[in-house]
Design a protein around this motif. Structure first.
Motif, PDB file in Angstrom:
ATOM      1  N   PRO A 185      22.762  40.824 194.177  1.00 52.19           N
ATOM      2  CA  PRO A 185      22.628  39.614 193.362  1.00 52.19           C
ATOM      3  C   PRO A 185      21.189  39.456 192.874  1.00 52.19           C
ATOM      4  N   MET A 186      21.013  38.627 191.857  1.00 52.42           N
ATOM      5  CA  MET A 186      19.661  38.348 191.394  1.00 52.42           C
ATOM      6  C   MET A 186      18.897  37.624 192.509  1.00 52.42           C
ATOM      7  N   PRO A 187      17.658  38.023 192.778  1.00 48.80           N
ATOM      8  CA  PRO A 187      16.898  37.309 193.814  1.00 48.80           C
ATOM      9  C   PRO A 187      16.606  35.862 193.393  1.00 48.80           C
ATOM     10  N   ILE A 188      16.221  35.079 194.373  1.00 49.58           N
ATOM     11  CA  ILE A 188      16.000  33.644 194.128  1.00 49.58           C
ATOM     12  C   ILE A 188      14.649  33.445 193.435  1.00 49.58           C
ATOM     13  N   ARG A 189      14.688  32.657 192.384  1.00 57.97           N
ATOM     14  CA  ARG A 189      13.477  32.467 191.586  1.00 57.97           C
ATOM     15  C   ARG A 189      12.805  31.141 191.956  1.00 57.97           C
ATOM     16  N   VAL A 190      11.472  31.175 191.934  1.00 61.63           N
ATOM     17  CA  VAL A 190      10.699  29.950 192.115  1.00 61.63           C
ATOM     18  C   VAL A 190      10.473  29.346 190.733  1.00 61.63           C
ATOM     19  N   THR A 235       1.731  32.951 190.115  1.00 60.34           N
ATOM     20  CA  THR A 235       1.370  34.128 189.331  1.00 60.34           C
ATOM     21  C   THR A 235       2.654  34.917 189.078  1.00 60.34           C
ATOM     22  N   ALA A 236       2.600  35.783 188.071  1.00 61.46           N
ATOM     23  CA  ALA A 236       3.798  36.543 187.689  1.00 61.46           C
ATOM     24  C   ALA A 236       4.254  37.462 188.821  1.00 61.46           C
ATOM     25  N   ASP A 237       3.340  37.898 189.679  1.00 63.98           N
ATOM     26  CA  ASP A 237       3.762  38.810 190.744  1.00 63.98           C
ATOM     27  C   ASP A 237       4.296  38.059 191.968  1.00 63.98           C
ATOM     28  N   GLN A 238       4.412  36.727 191.863  1.00 69.71           N
ATOM     29  CA  GLN A 238       4.976  35.952 192.969  1.00 69.71           C
ATOM     30  C   GLN A 238       6.026  34.989 192.429  1.00 69.71           C
ATOM     31  N   GLU A 239       7.018  35.566 191.796  1.00 68.54           N
ATOM     32  CA  GLU A 239       8.008  34.721 191.128  1.00 68.54           C
ATOM     33  C   GLU A 239       9.344  34.686 191.866  1.00 68.54           C
ATOM     34  N   TYR A 240       9.657  35.747 192.623  1.00 72.98           N
ATOM     35  CA  TYR A 240      10.972  35.831 193.261  1.00 72.98           C
ATOM     36  C   TYR A 240      10.831  35.967 194.766  1.00 72.98           C
ATOM     37  N   LEU A 241      11.756  35.354 195.481  1.00 71.66           N
ATOM     38  CA  LEU A 241      11.787  35.521 196.936  1.00 71.66           C
ATOM     39  C   LEU A 241      12.334  36.907 197.241  1.00 71.66           C
ATOM     40  N   ARG A 242      11.677  37.602 198.125  1.00 72.14           N
ATOM     41  CA  ARG A 242      12.014  39.008 198.349  1.00 72.14           C
ATOM     42  C   ARG A 242      13.411  39.159 198.961  1.00 72.14           C
ATOM     43  N   PRO A 243      14.224  40.065 198.415  1.00 68.66           N
ATOM     44  CA  PRO A 243      15.515  40.362 199.036  1.00 68.66           C
ATOM     45  C   PRO A 243      15.400  41.536 200.019  1.00 68.66           C
ATOM     46  N   ASN A 244      14.236  42.160 200.088  1.00 66.87           N
ATOM     47  CA  ASN A 244      13.996  43.210 201.072  1.00 66.87           C
ATOM     48  C   ASN A 244      12.502  43.287 201.323  1.00 66.87           C
ATOM     49  N   LEU A 245      12.122  44.053 202.355  1.00 67.22           N
ATOM     50  CA  LEU A 245      10.706  44.160 202.693  1.00 67.22           C
ATOM     51  C   LEU A 245      10.084  45.427 202.113  1.00 67.22           C
ATOM     52  N   THR A 266       7.653  38.001 195.447  1.00 65.87           N
ATOM     53  CA  THR A 266       7.360  39.256 194.772  1.00 65.87           C
ATOM     54  C   THR A 266       7.822  39.136 193.322  1.00 65.87           C
ATOM     55  N   SER A 267       7.831  40.245 192.604  1.00 67.08           N
ATOM     56  CA  SER A 267       8.227  40.189 191.188  1.00 67.08           C
ATOM     57  C   SER A 267       9.425  41.115 190.961  1.00 67.08           C
ATOM     58  N   LEU A 268      10.144  40.866 189.890  1.00 67.77           N
ATOM     59  CA  LEU A 268      11.270  41.737 189.544  1.00 67.77           C
ATOM     60  C   LEU A 268      10.766  43.147 189.295  1.00 67.77           C
ATOM     61  N   GLU A 269       9.593  43.221 188.703  1.00 65.90           N
ATOM     62  CA  GLU A 269       9.030  44.527 188.364  1.00 65.90           C
ATOM     63  C   GLU A 269       8.904  45.371 189.638  1.00 65.90           C
ATOM     64  N   MET A 270       8.395  44.742 190.705  1.00 64.45           N
ATOM     65  CA  MET A 270       8.229  45.450 191.975  1.00 64.45           C
ATOM     66  C   MET A 270       9.593  45.872 192.532  1.00 64.45           C
TER      67      MET A 270
END
Lengths: 801, 346
Positions: free
Chosen positions: A538-543, A548-558, A521-525
């Motif tokens: 904590p900051m989520p894990i980044r790829v 794409t910009a909307d798939q940059e971070y591993l989700r810390p929640n659903l 997901t993205s930080l924006e979301m």
């Protein structure tokens, strides 16, 4: 890899129909992904020769060539400027199927009168025949084309499109395929004879080779050909290159490509006169060293890359692309022809880093054998002399620092049986391997053979590799199908897998639709979940390389994904929406893989019941969410309570924390209005969430059976008036604390006119029951009095009058 | 007296006969059996009669009473049945009206497929296990004979985690296949082993109708003494038979995966053209379902198992394609779009 069957047939007799051959190759591991028939619709098209060209009486731009077909002659009308008497052309009779040069559609040729002259047939362009897009002139055939022969016989072909697996670089060549066809069909190979004249001057006096980086270059061979004349390569060679997807350049470059396709060994031709010091140095590039490659682009190299250089400068990126500074041009007269072997990983790295995938790269990175350099070099030298003239210097240069002795592999019949589950005789095994070019040495032992792989095979390292050869050439269909016969292993099922299954099934029984969303997901979301912005902790894990910009971070929640989906579905769904996802969230850990926690998250909003002619539109609310949670936990046998919650994404006074044995393992609540607005949802949304990984230990015990009551129950209703601030739970806990109370249900909550301000009325139905006898009114009355006394003294409750 | 009783009886019965509804029936027992009825009066006055007459009249009066009561019961029953029948005729419902819909929930089609596949393998003695989705390069690649710069890495474009070790390499990735779990199982479990490993996998790929950056796979592994290629064929054939149906042809051909040798690809006869060749199968008549093979001895050895003692097979397949084939779904992105109009169809 494209393989024209006519070319393949030069090395092997093909006795099978093309589709059968394709099937045999596919089954043996060389997948035929496509079969292209060239000239499949060339009926009524033959080879003709122009014997006269007369002017058109009525048009300056048209001519009237007469075409001899051997037994007959036809005069046609053409506007093509490129013909002369003696040219061989493809002649189409009236009725032939051709591609219309203008529309690109297949159409049947009709007799036509052009400016008063009848054209009986036609001389075809490449486009009209479907060979290429060229429509400028008539296609000229080689002079050796047999007069009157059907064009389909002369130029038609069947081209296999092969998918070669990375372990078989030897099959990235026509001869390599011919070798497998030989083994599969039992036909003998006939490979080109290689010989050419050499001049007196020895190559060693004209060029020297130094391999500075032997770890990256195991072998470097070269020949030198002087006095060549650069020209177009012959039509037959151009056609083959085109059929294999390569562009003809000139006779020298075409030969290098042709031999690469034939033998599988990439070659490179340098303009010998442009190699400054007459030395070839194979070395690592300096960091930031630059070279302009053949495509005219300057490349910046790094120390991990290998170059071919003379004393002053790099002249090629080894195995990837040549340099413009030593390129063969029209002025070139002497060729230094390179046939070398480079380290596969290094070539892969260089090709990938420079984004220069090439046919050569593809072969080197898969690890071709260094033994392949010499036959290919000799074959290319022979062809260059044949096509471009000149003479070869005496001998070849051959630096071979990486020479390896490959020990033979011992293979026994019992090993074959152990892996394949079926017996092969030693004769069968030796037969297959020999047909593939393996050298097999049998000893006195009737069950063992010593096998040396042929010089072109780089994928044979141990006995299983040989066993696969036996299996694939014999056919996998010859191996039986059996079920595992060993005793069943012990099972230790992972409890979380079972829990997830139970939870999923339970949620669907509460009318929740399961969804699966992307883990990225993205930080924006994620920030949309915060009613008041603050940094995520904590900051989520980044790829590192997000697609794409909307798939940059591993989700810390659903939550974010579910709310996005709710918004998307709301556009067309006006009924109640109940969704859940059960999946992992990813939480960072120091120096370790993230913690992957299984989480259940559900959301609900909209009408409770499906809108129909039966029912109206009551909305889902907090207590639906609570009901789902309670139902689920009860099915899991978990005792849970709800306490005041503090989740920032939820409405501050409409949320609860789920507490199990003192641990807060989940939440339920109404979504904070700012959060739902951020997700463009404009109706109340309720959410529940449980950490299943943490819940797991509380779900593993069994809830004990409760006997079914044998004696009748007595039911009493109590309407209490009580201070507004006192919760139902406090009342319920007191009532439940008394003996004989079996169930307590609240059936009315009221505040309003008939109740004093700051008070509310709660109506309870209490079920009294004993496990030992039928209760008397007196017994029930006594307990009820005690209950009222306690409610009055502890909570100030009074009976409603 | 007896005559009077006889009259009462016949009048009462005649009147009963004429009654045609339950409603009208209500006053009849009051009139003929009630406290103020003639019959009750006679019964009450019995004591005033002479003894010999009392006996006769008493017996007869009681007989009449029983007779009337029985007749009433019978009449009531007849009338009730008639009214029920009439009411049934009146209260016909339009059964074509829509039902009162219960909200329903569904498992995601991928979940349903995964559970179905797992059940098939569990019935053959395989245990379901799971592993991490964020994985070390080692388990995803190195342990499976795919070292750095191996061409097989190119076929599995990788999403890397933004984190570097001391040598500047990125050691963590989103697993590109569930075979990473196979590598872990070989390292941690002792034979005999039979496991299947379902889960999400990731690729650095743009989405289109046949690709998504996340999708599902299931891998399987069996390690024991005496496992052969005939066993992998038989096991996978049994899976295909149960999942795709008894009469679906299955084909095993040679293929290459770095972690198995010999390598196998299993295909089934095309579901659309049944082998004749069509667009779905790329004219080949076959649809590739999974890759498999005998676990490479080096992979076993690296995980601490002796390939001289144990043989092993492994397989892996994509899940998403299976419901796509089964239900004729033409765009894989539908699975992850979470459009409930799509999801509630399963």
């Amino acid at each position: 890899m494209k393989v024209p069957l006519k070319w393949l047939q030069e090395y092997i007799d093909i006795t099978l129909p093309a589709t059968d051959l394709a099937n045999r190759l596919t089954m043996a591991g060389i997948e035929v992904g496509g079969i292209q028939v060239v000239g499949g619709n060339w009926q009524n098209i033959v080879v003709g020769q122009i014997v006269a060209i007369n002017p058109h009486p009525n048009a300056d731009r048209l001519t009237l060539p007469t075409i001899d077909l051997g037994t007959e002659r036809h005069t046609v009308v053409t506007g093509a400027p490129n013909i002369k008497v003696g040219d061989k052309v493809a002649f189409a009779y009236v009725g032939a199927q051709l591609i219309d040069g203008h529309t690109g559609q297949l159409s049947r040729l009709k007799s036509a009168k052009i400016r008063g002259v009848v054209s009986n047939g036609m001389a075809c362009s490449e486009k009209e025949l479907g060979i290429s897009d060229s429509h400028e002139g008539i296609m000229l055939l080689p002079s050796e084309a047999p007069l009157g022969a059907p064009l389909a016989d002369y130029l038609g072909d069947v081209i296999f499109d092969l998918e070669i697996t990375p372990n078989r670089p030897d099959c990235l060549s026509i001869i390599g395929i011919a070798r497998d066809v030989a083994a599969l069909t039992g036909q003998g190979l006939h490979l080109p004879e290689i010989s050419y004249e050499e001049s007196a001057s020895h190559i060693g006096q004209q060029i020297s080779i130094e391999i500075v980086a032997p770890d990256l270059c195991s072998r470097y061979c070269a020949s030198l050909i002087t006095g060549v004349k650069i020209a177009e390569s012959p039509k037959w060679m151009q056609q083959r290159l085109l059929a294999c997807g390569m562009r003809p350049i000139n006779n020298i470059v075409d030969v290098t490509n042709y031999v690469m396709l034939e033998h599988g060994q990439p070659l490179h031709a340098f303009d010998y006169n442009r190699i400054g010091s007459k030395e070839i140095i194979v070395r690592r590039a300096a960091d930031n060293e630059t070279i302009v490659t053949l495509d005219g682009i300057e490349r910046i190299l790094s120390g991990d890359m290998l170059v071919i250089a003379d004393k002053e400068r790099a002249v090629a990126i080894a195995g990837v692309m040549g340099g413009a500074n030593s390129e063969v041009s029209e002025e070139t007269t002497s060729i230094l022809l390179e046939s070398a072997n480079f380290n596969p990983a290094s070539i892969h790295y260089t090709g990938r880093t420079l984004r220069l995938p090439s046919e050569a790269c593809m072969r080197f990175e898969r690890g071709i054998r260094p033994e392949l350099t010499l036959p290919a070099l000799k074959r290319a030298t022979q062809l260059i002399i044949r096509l471009a003239g000149g003479e070869a210097a005496n001998g070849l240069v051959d630096e071979y620092p990486g020479k390896l002795d490959r020990a033979p592999i011992l293979l026994s019949t019992s090993q074959v049986t152990r892996v394949l589950g079926v017996e092969f005789s030693l004769d069968q095994i030796v037969g297959v391997l020999t047909s593939l070019g393996f050298a097999c040495k049998t000893s006195d032992s009737k069950s063992e053979v010593s096998v040396t792989s042929p010089y072109w095979r780089s994928d044979i390292h141990q006995a299983v590799d040989l066993i696969e050869e036996v299996a694939r050439i014999t056919g996998y269909d010859k191996i039986p199908d059996t079920m595992l016969s060993q005793p069943l292993p012990k099972q230790n099922p992972e409890p979380i897998i079972n829990l997830k299954k139970k939870v999923r099934r339970s949620l669907t029984s509460y009318a929740f639709q399961e969804v699966i969303t992307y883990s990225l997901t993205s930080l924006e979301m994620l920030n949309r979940l915060l009613p008041e912005p603050h940094p995520l902790e904590p900051m989520p894990i980044r790829v590192a390389n997000p697609m794409t910009a909307d798939q940059e971070y591993l989700r810390p929640n659903l939550r974010a994904n579910l709310l996005t989906i709710l918004c998307a579905n709301r556009r067309y769904e006006d009924g109640g929406i109940r969704l859940f996802e059960l999946g992992r969230v990813y939480l960072p850990r120091q120096q370790d893989l993230p913690e992957e926690t299984e989480v259940l998250c559900g959301i609900l909003s909209g009408p409770r019941l499906v809108k129909s002619w039966h029912s109206g539109g009551d909305l889902l609310d907090f207590f639906d969410a609570k009901g789902v949670m309670e139902g689920l936990l009860s099915q899991l046998g978990v005792e849970a309570s709800f306490e005041e919650g503090s989740d920032e994404s939820l409405h501050p006074s409409k949320q609860a924390a789920l507490v199990i044995a003192g641990n807060r393992l989940g939440v339920i609540g109404e979504l904070h209005h700012k959060v739902r607005q951020a997700f463009e949802v404009y109706e109340p949304v309720y959410l529940f969430e449980i950490d299943l990984t943490a819940l797991l230990p509380f779900t593993t015990s069994y809830k004990m059976f409760q006997p079914i009551p044998r004696f009748p129950a007595t039911v009493r209703d109590l309407a209490l008036v009580i201070n507004t601030g006192i919760t139902h739970k406090r009342v319920q806990d007191i009532i439940k604390g008394f003996p004989l109370v079996n169930q307590v249900a609240i059936f009315d909550v009221y505040a309003g006119e008939q109740v004093p301000p700051d008070k509310k009325s709660l109506a309870y139905r209490i079920t009294f029951q004993s496990t030992t006898h039928t209760l008397t009114d007196e017994e029930v009355n006594r307990v009820q009095r005690q209950i009222l006394d306690k409610l009055s003294s502890e909570l100030g409750a009074t009976l409603r009058g | 007296m007896l005559k009077q009783l006889e009259e009462i009886k016949s009048t009462a019965l005649q009147e009963l006969e004429d009654i045609s509804s339950i409603k009208e029936l209500k006053s009849w027992p009051v009139r003929y059996l009630g406290k103020k009825s003639e019959l009750t009066k006679i019964l009450r006055s019995l004591s005033t009669l002479p003894l010999n007459e009392r006996k006769n009249v008493g017996a007869y009066a009681n007989k009449v009473k029983v007779n009337l009561e029985n007749s009433l019961d019978q009449k009531e029953q007849v009338l009730r049945e008639a009214e029920l029948a009439a009411s049934a005729k009146r209260k016909v419902i339009d059964i074509t009206l829509p039902s009162r819909p219960f909200p329903t929930g569904h498992l995601h089609p991928i979940t349903q497929t995964l559970y179905e596949i797992c059940d098939i393998f569990v019935s053959m003695g395989f245990q379901v296990v799971e592993g991490p989705e964020v994985e070390w390069d080692y388990y995803n690649f190195e342990a499976l004979n795919i070292p750095k710069e191996h061409p097989a890495r190119d076929t599995m474009s990788t999403s890397w985690i933004d984190c570097e070790n001391e040598s500047g390499e990125r050691p963590m990735l989103l697993r590109t296949h569930t075979t990473s779990v196979t590598a872990r199982i070989i390292e941690t479990m002792q034979p005999p082993i039979r496991v299947v490993e379902p889960g999400k996998v990731y690729r650095y790929e743009a989405s289109d109708a046949t690709h998504t950056p996340m999708f599902y796979q299931i891998d399987g592994l069996a390690v024991d003494k005496g496992i052969t290629m005939a066993d992998v064929k038989g096991t996978l054939y049994e899976f295909a038979r149960r999942f795709f149906g008894e009469d679906r042809k299955v084909r095993f051909r040679c293929d290459y995966f770095p972690f198995v040798e010999p390598g196998i690809e299993m295909a089934i006869e095309c579901l659309v053209c049944r082998g004749a060749g069509c667009r779905l199968c790329g004219n080949s008549g076959w649809i590739e379902i999974l890759g498999a093979g005998m676990t490479h001895p080096q992979v076993l050895e690296r995980g601490g198992l002796d390939p001289e003692i144990y043989t092993s097979f492994a397989f892996g397949m994509g899940i998403d394609r299976l419901p796509m084939l089964r239900y004729g779904i033409d765009d894989i992105r539908l699975f992850y779009s979470s459009d409930i109009r799509f999801l509630r169809q399963f």
